[in-house]
Design a protein around this motif. Structure first.
Motif, PDB file in Angstrom:
ATOM      1  N   SER A   1       1.117  64.592 -89.892  1.00  0.00           N
ATOM      2  CA  SER A   1      -0.182  64.187 -89.367  1.00  0.00           C
ATOM      3  C   SER A   1      -0.123  64.170 -87.847  1.00  0.00           C
ATOM      4  N   SER A   2      -1.281  64.130 -87.229  1.00  0.00           N
ATOM      5  CA  SER A   2      -1.375  64.020 -85.780  1.00  0.00           C
ATOM      6  C   SER A   2      -2.631  63.246 -85.439  1.00  0.00           C
ATOM      7  N   ALA A   3      -2.637  62.661 -84.260  1.00  0.00           N
ATOM      8  CA  ALA A   3      -3.789  61.863 -83.840  1.00  0.00           C
ATOM      9  C   ALA A   3      -3.858  61.832 -82.329  1.00  0.00           C
ATOM     10  N   PRO A   4      -5.060  61.825 -81.765  1.00  0.00           N
ATOM     11  CA  PRO A   4      -5.188  61.670 -80.320  1.00  0.00           C
ATOM     12  C   PRO A   4      -4.870  60.251 -79.891  1.00  0.00           C
ATOM     13  N   VAL A   5      -4.445  60.097 -78.658  1.00  0.00           N
ATOM     14  CA  VAL A   5      -4.234  58.785 -78.057  1.00  0.00           C
ATOM     15  C   VAL A   5      -5.135  58.700 -76.841  1.00  0.00           C
ATOM     16  N   ASP A   6      -6.025  57.749 -76.840  1.00  0.00           N
ATOM     17  CA  ASP A   6      -6.998  57.593 -75.759  1.00  0.00           C
ATOM     18  C   ASP A   6      -6.268  57.315 -74.447  1.00  0.00           C
ATOM     19  N   PRO A   7      -6.425  58.190 -73.442  1.00  0.00           N
ATOM     20  CA  PRO A   7      -5.725  57.961 -72.176  1.00  0.00           C
ATOM     21  C   PRO A   7      -6.155  56.676 -71.477  1.00  0.00           C
TER      22      PRO A   7
ATOM     23  N   ALA B   1       0.747  51.017 -80.475  1.00  0.00           N
ATOM     24  CA  ALA B   1       0.376  50.666 -81.848  1.00  0.00           C
ATOM     25  C   ALA B   1      -0.193  51.872 -82.586  1.00  0.00           C
ATOM     26  N   ARG B   2      -0.946  52.706 -81.877  1.00  0.00           N
ATOM     27  CA  ARG B   2      -1.511  53.913 -82.472  1.00  0.00           C
ATOM     28  C   ARG B   2      -0.393  54.851 -82.946  1.00  0.00           C
ATOM     29  N   ALA B   3       0.617  55.068 -82.092  1.00  0.00           N
ATOM     30  CA  ALA B   3       1.711  55.981 -82.436  1.00  0.00           C
ATOM     31  C   ALA B   3       2.587  55.417 -83.553  1.00  0.00           C
ATOM     32  N   VAL B   4       2.936  54.141 -83.461  1.00  0.00           N
ATOM     33  CA  VAL B   4       3.777  53.513 -84.480  1.00  0.00           C
ATOM     34  C   VAL B   4       3.048  53.473 -85.819  1.00  0.00           C
ATOM     35  N   GLY B   5       1.762  53.152 -85.778  1.00  0.00           N
ATOM     36  CA  GLY B   5       0.974  53.120 -87.004  1.00  0.00           C
ATOM     37  C   GLY B   5       0.876  54.480 -87.664  1.00  0.00           C
TER      38      GLY B   5
ATOM     39  N   HIS C   1      -1.638  62.866 -74.443  1.00  0.00           N
ATOM     40  CA  HIS C   1      -2.857  62.358 -75.069  1.00  0.00           C
ATOM     41  C   HIS C   1      -2.816  62.420 -76.597  1.00  0.00           C
ATOM     42  N   SER C   2      -1.641  62.629 -77.191  1.00  0.00           N
ATOM     43  CA  SER C   2      -1.594  62.742 -78.647  1.00  0.00           C
ATOM     44  C   SER C   2      -0.183  62.498 -79.165  1.00  0.00           C
ATOM     45  N   VAL C   3      -0.107  62.287 -80.481  1.00  0.00           N
ATOM     46  CA  VAL C   3       1.181  62.148 -81.174  1.00  0.00           C
ATOM     47  C   VAL C   3       1.100  62.942 -82.467  1.00  0.00           C
TER      48      VAL C   3
END
Length: 428
Positions: A137-143, A152-156, A120-122
């Protein structure tokens, strides 16, 4: 792919010679290397010393390499002309004439990134060639997000972090992810319970970024990081038992990470063990060791012992429960302390089955407890597992908690990228 520390037990110093065939019964004698080969080996040795020791004077390089003064002068000139080293200061030692120059590796010759890809995150870390952090940095990824949106979220996130670091190009990107990684190709294979965007991410990274993208199983990377800079620095043979959302193991033998024929070394979740209702199968590890040591199993065990814990940010519920139990073992209230002890004892009873299995087969001498649950249990859980393990095997085995915390996978991913970049630039 990631290799263990080259200074492992079985390694020997590189010499400027190559083996030749000798008549049977006679000792093999090295043939002298060509001048160009000898120069390359000397350059490589000097670069390795600058990596290990930091900036050095020419005189100190002469001492460490055993080369003559003219040879050191030549290699310093070659490496400087190649843009690999530069003058970073002057010696403060009092001497006649100008102070000696201090040489160091050119840190911005290459830039690297590590990615820790979770369900759920990167998380992203960008560094220079010496591993100094430039941005993270880190960010959640909506499951619930689509595969395209998650990728796109992870690459961005990687692109934005590199831009924030002022890095125009990444020479190597190391990716740590759960699941099986095919040796040779680095393909992340489909595994039960993993989101499909994990497999889609790496091809997109390879299209988007010019540098080499390397992939490795998260537990393997955590083990490499622990060996380089964590709880296994004094071990060249050990097993890291990963207790997180799922379970796994990383195996390091004689200083080398072992992946197996298909990359499946350490898939301990599929291990049949007593205490489960069914047997695992090729498409599901339910009924295997996973059913005793995964997050879901630990939450169920905690509920059976009446243990609850408030949700903690950035920590899975199972880890929060174990952390609460460890804290409660010091409670002045007898009932609270008794409940915590009972839960941790029951958890150790389940965890030790996996540990005993790898010890019986590999005799590693040391088992590290990692992952979110292993970190939460710390020395308290490790001690309980060690006592039970001593009763199950005659093989002397230490049980230790990991030392690097939640950053172990990211650290390992960065080390993989760093090793690759340095081998390309310095030769290997």
């Amino acid at each position: 792919m990631m290799q263990a520390d080259p200074r492992g037990k079985g390694d020997q110093p590189v010499t400027a010679s190559t083996p030749v065939s000798d008549p049977p019964g006679e000792a093999k004698r090295p043939a002298p290397a060509s001048p160009s080969t000898a120069r390359a080996l000397n350059d490589r040795l000097a670069l390795r010393l600058l990596q290990e020791h930091g900036p050095l004077t020419a005189a100190r390089l002469k001492e460490l390499t055993g080369l003559s003064r003219p040879s050191v002068a030549d290699l310093v000139e070659r490496l400087g002309a190649a843009g690999l080293i530069e003058v970073v200061g002057a010696s403060e030692q009092r001497r006649r004439g100008p102070n000696a120059r201090i040489y160091g590796i050119v840190a911005d010759r290459a830039h690297l990134a590590g990615l820790d890809v979770r369900t759920h995150s990167v998380s992203v870390l960008v560094t220079d060639l010496l591993g100094a952090t430039l941005a993270e940095s880190s960010a959640p990824v909506d499951p619930a997000a689509s595969t395209g949106a998650a990728v796109a979220r992870a690459v961005g996130l990687l692109a934005d972090t590199a831009a924030r670091a002022g890095v125009p190009e990444l020479r190597a990107v190391g990716v740590g992810a759960p699941g099986l990684v095919t040796p040779g190709t680095g393909e992340l294979r489909d595994s039960s319970g993993l989101p499909p965007w994990h497999r889609a991410l790496v091809p997109v990274l390879r299209e988007r970024f010019a540098g080499t993208v390397l992939v490795e199983n998260e537990t393997n990377l955590a083990a490499v990081a622990e060996q380089r800079a964590g709880a296994a620095r004094d071990r060249d043979t050990f097993v890291l038992l990963w207790l997180g959302h799922g379970v796994g193991a990383a195996v390091v033998l004689d200083g080398a990470l072992r992946r197996g024929a298909s990359g499946g070394t350490g898939e301990i979740g599929f291990l049949p063990v007593p205490g489960t209702r069914v047997l695992p199968g090729r498409d599901s590890c339910e009924g295997g060791y996973h059913s005793l040591a995964s997050s879901a199993a630990i939450e169920e065990l905690a509920a059976a012992h009446g243990l609850v814990a408030a949700p903690a940010p950035h920590e899975p519920p199972a880890a929060a429960l174990v952390r609460r139990a460890v804290r409660d073992t010091e409670s002045p209230a007898t009932a609270v302390r008794t409940r915590a002890d009972a839960f941790l004892d029951a958890l150790a009873d389940q965890v030790v089955l996996g540990a005993a299995s790898v010890v019986a087969i590999l005799d590693p001498g040391c088992v590290l407890l990692g992952g979110e649950t292993g970190r939460a249990g710390g020395a308290v859980l490790a001690a309980r597992v060690a006592r039970r393990l001593a009763r199950l095997t005659p093989l002397a085995t230490e049980v230790r908690p990991t030392a690097l915390g939640g950053g172990a996978v990211l650290r390992g991913a960065l080390l993989m990228a760093l090793d690759h970049a340095q081998q390309e630039l310095f030769g290997g």
